[in-house]
Design an enzyme around this catalytic site. Structure first.
Site, PDB file in Angstrom:
ATOM      1  N   GLY A   1       6.180  -6.280   4.174  1.00  0.00           N
ATOM      2  CA  GLY A   1       5.348  -6.308   2.981  1.00  0.00           C
ATOM      3  C   GLY A   1       5.786  -5.249   2.010  1.00  0.00           C
ATOM      4  O   GLY A   1       6.412  -4.254   2.388  1.00  0.00           O
TER       5      GLY A   1
ATOM      6  N   GLY B   1       4.110  -3.430  -1.499  1.00  0.00           N
ATOM      7  CA  GLY B   1       3.132  -3.344  -2.571  1.00  0.00           C
ATOM      8  C   GLY B   1       3.772  -2.617  -3.729  1.00  0.00           C
ATOM      9  O   GLY B   1       4.976  -2.339  -3.710  1.00  0.00           O
TER      10      GLY B   1
ATOM     11  N   SER C   1       3.175   0.327  -4.467  1.00  0.00           N
ATOM     12  CA  SER C   1       3.336   1.748  -4.179  1.00  0.00           C
ATOM     13  C   SER C   1       3.960   2.014  -2.826  1.00  0.00           C
ATOM     14  O   SER C   1       4.211   3.166  -2.497  1.00  0.00           O
ATOM     15  CB  SER C   1       1.960   2.422  -4.216  1.00  0.00           C
ATOM     16  OG  SER C   1       1.112   1.796  -3.284  1.00  0.00           O
TER      17      SER C   1
ATOM     18  N   VAL D   1       5.936  -1.818   3.662  1.00  0.00           N
ATOM     19  CA  VAL D   1       5.313  -1.895   4.981  1.00  0.00           C
ATOM     20  C   VAL D   1       6.327  -2.474   5.970  1.00  0.00           C
ATOM     21  O   VAL D   1       6.990  -3.475   5.664  1.00  0.00           O
ATOM     22  CB  VAL D   1       4.027  -2.759   4.935  1.00  0.00           C
ATOM     23  CG1 VAL D   1       3.374  -2.846   6.311  1.00  0.00           C
ATOM     24  CG2 VAL D   1       3.041  -2.201   3.914  1.00  0.00           C
TER      25      VAL D   1
ATOM     26  N   LYS E   1       3.133   1.826   6.863  1.00  0.00           N
ATOM     27  CA  LYS E   1       3.232   1.777   5.405  1.00  0.00           C
ATOM     28  C   LYS E   1       3.901   3.067   4.959  1.00  0.00           C
ATOM     29  O   LYS E   1       3.414   4.162   5.262  1.00  0.00           O
ATOM     30  CB  LYS E   1       1.817   1.661   4.832  1.00  0.00           C
ATOM     31  CG  LYS E   1       1.722   1.595   3.346  1.00  0.00           C
ATOM     32  CD  LYS E   1       0.318   1.143   2.969  1.00  0.00           C
ATOM     33  CE  LYS E   1       0.071   1.232   1.494  1.00  0.00           C
ATOM     34  NZ  LYS E   1      -1.177   0.579   1.104  1.00  0.00           N
TER      35      LYS E   1
ATOM     36  N   ASP F   1     -10.877  -3.777  -4.328  1.00  0.00           N
ATOM     37  CA  ASP F   1      -9.597  -4.487  -4.404  1.00  0.00           C
ATOM     38  C   ASP F   1      -9.613  -5.691  -3.467  1.00  0.00           C
ATOM     39  O   ASP F   1      -8.641  -5.965  -2.781  1.00  0.00           O
ATOM     40  CB  ASP F   1      -8.460  -3.526  -4.047  1.00  0.00           C
ATOM     41  CG  ASP F   1      -7.127  -3.960  -4.655  1.00  0.00           C
ATOM     42  OD1 ASP F   1      -7.135  -4.863  -5.515  1.00  0.00           O
ATOM     43  OD2 ASP F   1      -6.087  -3.412  -4.252  1.00  0.00           O
TER      44      ASP F   1
HETATM   45  N1  LIG Z   1      -1.008  -3.745   8.845  1.00  0.00           N
HETATM   46  C1  LIG Z   1      -0.235  -4.674   8.287  1.00  0.00           C
HETATM   47  N2  LIG Z   1       0.305  -5.646   9.028  1.00  0.00           N
HETATM   48  C2  LIG Z   1       1.090  -6.592   8.483  1.00  0.00           C
HETATM   49  N3  LIG Z   1       1.368  -6.662   7.153  1.00  0.00           N
HETATM   50  C3  LIG Z   1       0.840  -5.722   6.368  1.00  0.00           C
HETATM   51  C4  LIG Z   1       0.029  -4.678   6.885  1.00  0.00           C
HETATM   52  N4  LIG Z   1      -0.347  -3.895   5.859  1.00  0.00           N
HETATM   53  C5  LIG Z   1       0.195  -4.417   4.764  1.00  0.00           C
HETATM   54  N5  LIG Z   1       0.919  -5.515   5.041  1.00  0.00           N
HETATM   55  C6  LIG Z   1       1.659  -6.342   4.082  1.00  0.00           C
HETATM   56  O1  LIG Z   1       2.241  -5.498   3.122  1.00  0.00           O
HETATM   57  C7  LIG Z   1       1.775  -5.841   1.810  1.00  0.00           C
HETATM   58  C8  LIG Z   1       1.676  -4.605   0.942  1.00  0.00           C
HETATM   59  O2  LIG Z   1       0.807  -3.672   1.563  1.00  0.00           O
HETATM   60  P1  LIG Z   1      -0.271  -2.879   0.733  1.00  0.00           P
HETATM   61  O3  LIG Z   1      -1.117  -3.863   0.010  1.00  0.00           O
HETATM   62  O4  LIG Z   1      -0.996  -1.959   1.631  1.00  0.00           O
HETATM   63  O5  LIG Z   1       0.628  -2.055  -0.248  1.00  0.00           O
HETATM   64  P2  LIG Z   1       0.169  -1.554  -1.661  1.00  0.00           P
HETATM   65  O6  LIG Z   1       1.265  -0.760  -2.262  1.00  0.00           O
HETATM   66  O7  LIG Z   1      -1.140  -0.879  -1.504  1.00  0.00           O
HETATM   67  O8  LIG Z   1       0.048  -2.969  -2.386  1.00  0.00           O
HETATM   68  P3  LIG Z   1      -0.791  -3.426  -3.629  1.00  0.00           P
HETATM   69  O9  LIG Z   1      -0.849  -2.259  -4.504  1.00  0.00           O
HETATM   70  O10 LIG Z   1      -0.006  -4.575  -4.203  1.00  0.00           O
HETATM   71  O11 LIG Z   1      -2.130  -3.869  -3.099  1.00  0.00           O
HETATM   72  C9  LIG Z   1       0.445  -6.545   2.055  1.00  0.00           C
HETATM   73  O12 LIG Z   1       0.131  -7.434   1.006  1.00  0.00           O
HETATM   74  C10 LIG Z   1       0.714  -7.279   3.356  1.00  0.00           C
HETATM   75  O13 LIG Z   1       1.357  -8.507   3.122  1.00  0.00           O
END
Ligand SMILES: Nc1ncnc2c1ncn2[C@@H]1O[C@H](COP(=O)(O)OP(=O)(O)OP(=O)(O)O)[C@@H](O)[C@H]1O
Length: 568
Positions: A23, A25, A27, A30, A45, A139
């Site tokens: 994954g 995001g 920021s 993952v 992450k 969110d």
């Molecule tokens: N524990 C997990 N297990 C499997 N996949 C995960 C997990 N945590 C996150 N992901 C995947 O990674 C992606 C990005 O993670 P996350 O949303 O925490 O990052 P972010 O930078 O906070 O993203 P955003 O700002 O777009 O919400 C998630 O949309 C999901 O598909």
């Protein structure tokens, strides 16, 4: 109830082996990973603190919130630590990935109703827990609903939620607003009277539509349009004609959540008793229905990422210059967008095409637009007189500019915080000493202050709509969330001044502590399928709009469109 604290997860990077990316995001990245001493697969992450553009408070809040929660439907952090200039957050690995990724991979038109009911019920249980503990998630969206291989569901991503402790100081420090409007409640956009946990109920309703259609309402529009459409139009909903495959109770549930007046939305607890959830099945049904036949998450993610990269190449061929490229950011699903007052003013012209759409629809009574009711709101004949007059007012250029100015002046901003703000907030790691547990030392706790704006055009057109369907329902909180309440309320997690003296008492809801907020961010995940579809249909309408640039969740200044920033 899970008790992951019984296991001790190591807080050194050397104790983990990173496998494939699962994954990304705005920021963080993952990874699936192995916790070597425990011989357990986890998700890690990895946030590059140097790229977090100083919103270290936000990161700290996310990590702390994730560490302290304890509910089967809320994703909890096992531990976190710094490794070089990265922050590692170790979490349970959710092998099914996010609902957004599942839809992108296999259900571009959305899920069937029993799947949606099952997913939403699990999410709602998470919200009941969070709200009972004074958290607003802020969110809620398909991208943050994660599914494990057995079908269990967890609500993730507290990058935004912990801002519940933010106060007036944050508002004054900048005129920049970061967030994603598609899931954002009107009162959050307006910032007239603050907002409370009912904002999550709106986002929950939008998420219901997202799961039903494969994309959120308005997701094809640029952020500024989404904002104005949310404020000025009737709330989106399931359409009688177009959404024939869905039950009346589902339509009612969505309508109940998407009421502009937050007081008229039910609490999460009350919503959980909605008759729609009779359609919900045990969560292992999700494993059998939507996860069955899907390739492993890492592979799915790799394919999606490659598709997005292709799309960017196509876009580049279609749109030569940088400004046009930046417009594609809108269409990416409006992920982590950003604008400031100047952006708002420069986008005033964007409103024209929306108004033109409405006018054209009024003139020719085009069925096409009516069928897109959930994307563009109600046609004028279905508006209240007040709403119609708002709509007319919006067509005046002066009105537009003034509205934009008002909105801009009311939008939240984020302060620059020093790296030291993170010290003592994470578990012991390479760069941390003596900090076994999170604390809130650095939390912003200055006095809450209402930001009063003149932007009051989003009257509650829908007042009274969908009311009464939950009346008479019990307001008792499920027992499993009660024992945790004391723990949270007595700890340092929730400062005294985080609560409004007022309790929520409307709608027969339970009296939850009601934190009040003036600041907000919200983000969407990009929708690849939709993005591709919309991009292929890009018209001059969307292609000629002013620059709004994705800068990452914590980045609020740069307009740089690096390939990385564009990658997902
Ligand atoms: N524990 C997990 N297990 C499997 N996949 C995960 C997990 N945590 C996150 N992901 C995947 O990674 C992606 C990005 O993670 P996350 O949303 O925490 O990052 P972010 O930078 O906070 O993203 P955003 O700002 O777009 O919400 C998630 O949309 C999901 O598909």
């Amino acid at each position: 109830m899970e008790h992951p604290l019984e296991k001790r997860y190591p807080v050194n990077a050397k104790d983990y082996k990173l496998y494939e990316e699962v994954g990304e995001g705005v920021s963080a990245t993952v990874y699936r990973a192995l916790c070597i001493p425990l011989n357990e697969i986890v998700a890690i992450k990895v946030l590059d603190l140097e790229k977090c553009n100083n919103d270290l408070d936000g990161i700290r809040r996310e990590v702390q919130t994730m560490s302290l929660i304890d509910h089967p439907n809320v994703l909890r952090a096992h531990c976190s630590f710094t490794a070089g200039h990265n922050l590692w957050v170790v979490m349970p690995y959710m092998a099914g990935g996010s609902c957004l990724h599942i839809m992108k991979s296999a259900y571009p038109e959305g899920f069937e109703e029993p799947v949606i009911a099952t997913l939403l019920r699990e999410v709602l249980k998470a919200l009941v827990y969070l709200h009972a503990h004074g958290h607003i998630h802020r969110d809620v969206k398909a991208g943050n609903i994660l599914i494990d291989s057995n079908g269990s569901v967890k609500l993730a991503d507290f990058g935004v939620s912990a801002c519940m402790f933010d106060t007036g100081d944050r508002q004054r420090s900048r005129n920049t607003f970061v967030g994603t409007p598609c899931w954002m409640a009107p009162e959050v956009m307006q910032q007239l009277h603050g907002y409370d946990f009912k904002a999550d109920i709106w986002s929950f309703g939008i998420t219901a539509l997202e799961l039903a259609h494969g994309h959120a309402p308005f997701s094809k529009y640029p952020p500024m349009k989404v904002l104005l459409m949310t404020l000025q139009n009737a709330p989106p909903g399931l359409d009688y004609e177009r959404d024939k495959r869905f039950s009346k109770s589902f339509k009612e549930l969505v309508a109940t959540c998407l009421v502009k007046d937050p007081k008229k939305r039910p609490s999460s607890e009350k919503l959980l008793k909605h008759h729609f959830f009779k359609h919900a099945r045990p969560y292992d049904y999700l494993a059998r229905s939507i996860l069955d036949g899907l390739v492993p998450l890492g592979e799915r993610f790799r394919v999606l990422k490659a598709k997005e990269a292709d799309l960017l190449v196509q876009n580049k061929a279609l749109y030569e210059d940088k400004e046009q490229l930046s417009q594609q950011e809108y269409i990416r699903g409006i992920s982590a967008w950003n604008f400031n007052l100047e952006d708002l003013k420069s986008q005033a012209a964007l409103i024209q095409d929306y108004d033109d759409v409405s006018s054209a629809e009024d003139r020719d009574g085009s069925r096409k637009q009516r069928d897109r009711h959930d994307d563009v709101g109600l046609p004028a004949e279905r508006m209240s007189p007040e709403m119609a007059s708002n709509s007319i007012a919006a067509t005046s250029p002066e009105g537009r500019i003034s509205d934009l100015h008002d909105l801009g002046s009311s939008l939240a901003s984020f302060p620059i915080k020093p790296l030291q703000a993170l010290k003592g907030c994470f578990d012991i790691g390479e760069d941390d000493e003596g900090a076994n547990s999170p604390n809130w030392k650095g939390a912003t706790q200055s006095e809450s202050e209402q930001i009063i704006t003149k932007s009051s055009r989003a009257a509650d057109q829908d007042a009274g709509r969908n009311e009464g369907e939950n009346s008479g329902q019990s307001s008792s909180l499920p027992r499993q969330v009660i024992p945790e309440l004391k723990k949270f309320l007595s700890g340092s997690l929730i400062p005294d001044n985080a609560f409004s003296p007022k309790k929520v008492t409307g709608d027969g809801d339970r009296d939850f502590p009601q934190p009040k907020f003036q600041s907000d961010r919200n983000y969407s995940g990009p929708l690849l399928y939709r993005q591709r579809r919309e991009t292929n249909n890009i018209s001059s309408e969307d292609g000629s709009e002013g620059a709004v640039v994705q800068r990452g969740r914590f980045k609020v200044t740069s307009a740089d469109l690096s390939p990385k920033a564009m990658a997902l």
